[in-house]
Design an enzyme around this catalytic site. Structure first.
Site, PDB file in Angstrom:
ATOM      1  N   HIS A  31       3.002  -9.535  16.103  1.00 46.46           N
ATOM      2  CA  HIS A  31       2.071  -8.393  16.045  1.00 46.46           C
ATOM      3  C   HIS A  31       2.784  -7.086  16.425  1.00 46.46           C
ATOM      4  O   HIS A  31       2.358  -6.372  17.334  1.00 46.46           O
ATOM      5  CB  HIS A  31       0.841  -8.622  16.937  1.00 46.46           C
ATOM      6  CG  HIS A  31      -0.326  -7.762  16.529  1.00 46.46           C
ATOM      7  ND1 HIS A  31      -1.633  -8.156  16.642  1.00 46.46           N
ATOM      8  CD2 HIS A  31      -0.381  -6.511  15.986  1.00 46.46           C
ATOM      9  CE1 HIS A  31      -2.437  -7.195  16.206  1.00 46.46           C
ATOM     10  NE2 HIS A  31      -1.684  -6.175  15.795  1.00 46.46           N
ATOM     11  N   ARG A  71      -4.893  -8.842   9.581  1.00 51.41           N
ATOM     12  CA  ARG A  71      -5.438  -9.654  10.673  1.00 51.41           C
ATOM     13  C   ARG A  71      -5.308 -11.123  10.288  1.00 51.41           C
ATOM     14  O   ARG A  71      -5.471 -11.481   9.122  1.00 51.41           O
ATOM     15  CB  ARG A  71      -6.918  -9.334  10.928  1.00 51.41           C
ATOM     16  CG  ARG A  71      -7.161  -8.056  11.725  1.00 51.41           C
ATOM     17  CD  ARG A  71      -6.668  -8.159  13.176  1.00 51.41           C
ATOM     18  NE  ARG A  71      -6.911  -6.953  13.946  1.00 51.41           N
ATOM     19  CZ  ARG A  71      -6.002  -6.006  14.201  1.00 51.41           C
ATOM     20  NH1 ARG A  71      -4.779  -6.108  13.732  1.00 51.41           N
ATOM     21  NH2 ARG A  71      -6.305  -4.967  14.955  1.00 51.41           N
TER      22      ARG A  71
HETATM   23  P1  NAP Z   1      -9.026   1.509   6.857  1.00 52.89           P
HETATM   24  O1  NAP Z   1      -8.499   2.889   6.666  1.00 52.89           O
HETATM   25  O2  NAP Z   1     -10.392   1.323   7.404  1.00 52.89           O
HETATM   26  O3  NAP Z   1      -8.919   0.793   5.432  1.00 52.89           O
HETATM   27  C1  NAP Z   1      -9.466  -0.447   5.180  1.00 52.89           C
HETATM   28  C2  NAP Z   1      -9.346  -0.715   3.683  1.00 52.89           C
HETATM   29  O4  NAP Z   1      -9.852  -2.023   3.421  1.00 52.89           O
HETATM   30  C3  NAP Z   1     -10.182   0.261   2.847  1.00 52.89           C
HETATM   31  O5  NAP Z   1      -9.509   0.586   1.650  1.00 52.89           O
HETATM   32  C4  NAP Z   1     -11.441  -0.561   2.541  1.00 52.89           C
HETATM   33  O6  NAP Z   1     -12.106  -0.193   1.343  1.00 52.89           O
HETATM   34  C5  NAP Z   1     -10.839  -1.938   2.400  1.00 52.89           C
HETATM   35  N1  NAP Z   1     -11.868  -2.959   2.584  1.00 52.89           N
HETATM   36  C6  NAP Z   1     -12.599  -3.230   3.691  1.00 52.89           C
HETATM   37  N2  NAP Z   1     -13.485  -4.220   3.460  1.00 52.89           N
HETATM   38  C7  NAP Z   1     -13.292  -4.591   2.178  1.00 52.89           C
HETATM   39  C8  NAP Z   1     -13.894  -5.553   1.344  1.00 52.89           C
HETATM   40  N3  NAP Z   1     -14.888  -6.351   1.775  1.00 52.89           N
HETATM   41  N4  NAP Z   1     -13.469  -5.661   0.059  1.00 52.89           N
HETATM   42  C9  NAP Z   1     -12.474  -4.847  -0.401  1.00 52.89           C
HETATM   43  N5  NAP Z   1     -11.856  -3.909   0.345  1.00 52.89           N
HETATM   44  C10 NAP Z   1     -12.266  -3.786   1.614  1.00 52.89           C
HETATM   45  O7  NAP Z   1      -8.048   0.666   7.782  1.00 52.89           O
HETATM   46  P2  NAP Z   1      -6.499   0.934   8.097  1.00 52.89           P
HETATM   47  O8  NAP Z   1      -6.338   1.986   9.106  1.00 52.89           O
HETATM   48  O9  NAP Z   1      -5.770   1.064   6.796  1.00 52.89           O
HETATM   49  O10 NAP Z   1      -6.113  -0.457   8.809  1.00 52.89           O
HETATM   50  C11 NAP Z   1      -6.264  -1.696   8.142  1.00 52.89           C
HETATM   51  C12 NAP Z   1      -6.074  -2.843   9.123  1.00 52.89           C
HETATM   52  O11 NAP Z   1      -4.709  -2.981   9.462  1.00 52.89           O
HETATM   53  C13 NAP Z   1      -6.764  -2.668  10.477  1.00 52.89           C
HETATM   54  O12 NAP Z   1      -8.133  -2.958  10.406  1.00 52.89           O
HETATM   55  C14 NAP Z   1      -6.016  -3.659  11.335  1.00 52.89           C
HETATM   56  O13 NAP Z   1      -6.651  -4.918  11.228  1.00 52.89           O
HETATM   57  C15 NAP Z   1      -4.630  -3.734  10.677  1.00 52.89           C
HETATM   58  N6  NAP Z   1      -3.559  -3.189  11.535  1.00 52.89           N
HETATM   59  C16 NAP Z   1      -2.542  -4.008  11.928  1.00 52.89           C
HETATM   60  C17 NAP Z   1      -1.502  -3.503  12.699  1.00 52.89           C
HETATM   61  C18 NAP Z   1      -0.345  -4.368  13.080  1.00 52.89           C
HETATM   62  O14 NAP Z   1       0.509  -3.979  13.876  1.00 52.89           O
HETATM   63  N7  NAP Z   1      -0.227  -5.567  12.534  1.00 52.89           N
HETATM   64  C19 NAP Z   1      -1.501  -2.166  13.095  1.00 52.89           C
HETATM   65  C20 NAP Z   1      -2.561  -1.363  12.696  1.00 52.89           C
HETATM   66  C21 NAP Z   1      -3.592  -1.877  11.904  1.00 52.89           C
HETATM   67  P3  NAP Z   1     -12.776   1.262   1.172  1.00 52.89           P
HETATM   68  O15 NAP Z   1     -11.600   2.211   1.086  1.00 52.89           O
HETATM   69  O16 NAP Z   1     -13.521   1.166  -0.081  1.00 52.89           O
HETATM   70  O17 NAP Z   1     -13.611   1.504   2.386  1.00 52.89           O
END
Ligand code: NAP
Length: 311
Positions: A274, A226
């Site tokens: 994006h 993001r």
């Molecule tokens: P997810 O499964 O919820 O994983 C989030 C990861 O971030 C987890 O490992 C979490 O730790 C870690 N995290 C969150 N807060 C943290 C903090 N304060 N300190 C350290 N680590 C932290 O999410 P996801 O499905 O992988 O997606 C991640 C992000 O990618 C989405 O939220 C979105 O913003 C982005 N995204 C972008 C696109 C694009 O086209 N550009 C598409 C899809 C998603 P824990 O494992 O310990 O909970």
């Protein structure tokens, strides 16, 4: 009695999702009436995109759950009118696979120095082979559905991969760090840094001037997470100072990125609009239908958002 499933996303999405959702619900054995309009008090589930226009969930008095079409939930997670479970999109076959491909492609671009040959076909014979993946350290901040999958793919190509998350983890092929101390070590070994964190109060502006300074000289930053994870001015300063070699950015504080934003003309910035990965209707429909089936069967739903944590 059928459950009423309201598809609430931009109207052009309906064409793409109607058939896959009807098929997936039927295949999951869910007796559902799938609609794009309904009296709020008759709706059991909302298949939701935050740009659908629904912001007040209070009229949906019978609502059992909201199933977000996107992985990121920052636009809905804090909604005080939403008092039912919220599931985010996790779809290995579609969304995750797309992100693995995009991240791998952009890591390889920088690792192999592809630009020198693609942009520099000017009669100069530029000798010198690129290093091997084993000589390029990649760090991924965020080891969730997307970060872990990208990390495993890059480790499979031979990159030494470090990952960082909030909680401790063990993932084969990834050196997993966690917590506030872990981030500094993770940054110090990031020849290429990939951001796959959600946007929360804790992660906003995480990549500020101090943390950018911890990256090795000449590091590359790739952000499909993001936009607000990064302090934009600090990033531009680090690029201008030569500390960072390049930034490939897919997400921005304001989208579409305004035409006069300094990222557009910056010679060390690549902007992608994006498109790193999007939800793919056929596989996402199966994830949604399975979650509704689970809820109806009294089984735990998958991929539920922790409203306190914000992701
Ligand atoms: P997810 O499964 O919820 O994983 C989030 C990861 O971030 C987890 O490992 C979490 O730790 C870690 N995290 C969150 N807060 C943290 C903090 N304060 N300190 C350290 N680590 C932290 O999410 P996801 O499905 O992988 O997606 C991640 C992000 O990618 C989405 O939220 C979105 O913003 C982005 N995204 C972008 C696109 C694009 O086209 N550009 C598409 C899809 C998603 P824990 O494992 O310990 O909970």
């Amino acid at each position: 009695m059928p459950v009423t499933v309201l598809f609430a996303a931009k109207s052009e999405r309906w064409k793409e999702y109607e058939h896959p959702l009807r098929t997936a619900l039927a295949e999951a054995g869910v007796d559902a009436e799938l609609v794009t309009r309904a009296a709020p008090e008759t709706v059991d589930y909302i298949v939701y995109s935050p740009n659908s226009g629904i912001e007040d969930f209070r009229p949906f008095t019978r609502l059992k759950a909201v199933l977000n079409l996107w992985a990121g939930v920052e636009d809905v997670v804090g909604n005080p009118t939403l008092n039912v479970p919220l599931a985010r999109m996790v779809d290995d076959e579609g969304l995750t696979q797309g992100m693995v491909e995009w991240v791998t492609g952009h890591v390889l671009r920088h690792h192999l120095g592809m630009d020198a040959h693609i942009l520099g076909q000017d009669g100069l014979w530029r000798a010198g082979a690129p290093p091997l993946a084993s000589d390029r350290r990649v760090t991924i901040l965020g080891l969730g559905a997307l970060g872990a999958a990208c990390g495993k793919a890059l480790a499979g190509l031979g990159f030494p991969v470090t990952g960082w998350s909030r909680s401790e983890k063990r993932i084969e092929g990834i050196d997993c760090l966690s917590g506030p101390q872990g981030v500094n070590s993770a940054l110090a070994r990031a020849d290429i840094l990939v951001l796959l964190l959600p946007l929360t109060a804790q992660t906003e502006n995480l990549i500020d001037a101090a943390r950018l300074a911890r990256l090795p000289e000449g590091a590359v930053l790739i952000n499909p997470g993001r936009g607000a994870l990064i302090d934009d001015a600090a990033l531009i300063a680090a690029l201008d100072a030569g500390h960072l070699a390049h930034a490939t950015l897919d997400v921005f504080r304001e989208e579409p990125l305004p035409p006069d934003h300094p990222f557009w003309p910056h010679p060390k910035v690549t902007v992608t609009p994006h498109i790193a990965s999007e939800t793919r209707a056929p596989s996402a429909a199966r994830v949604i239908a399975d979650n509704i089936r689970r809820a109806e069967a009294g089984e735990p739903m998958r991929h539920l958002v922790d409203r306190e944590r914000g992701y």
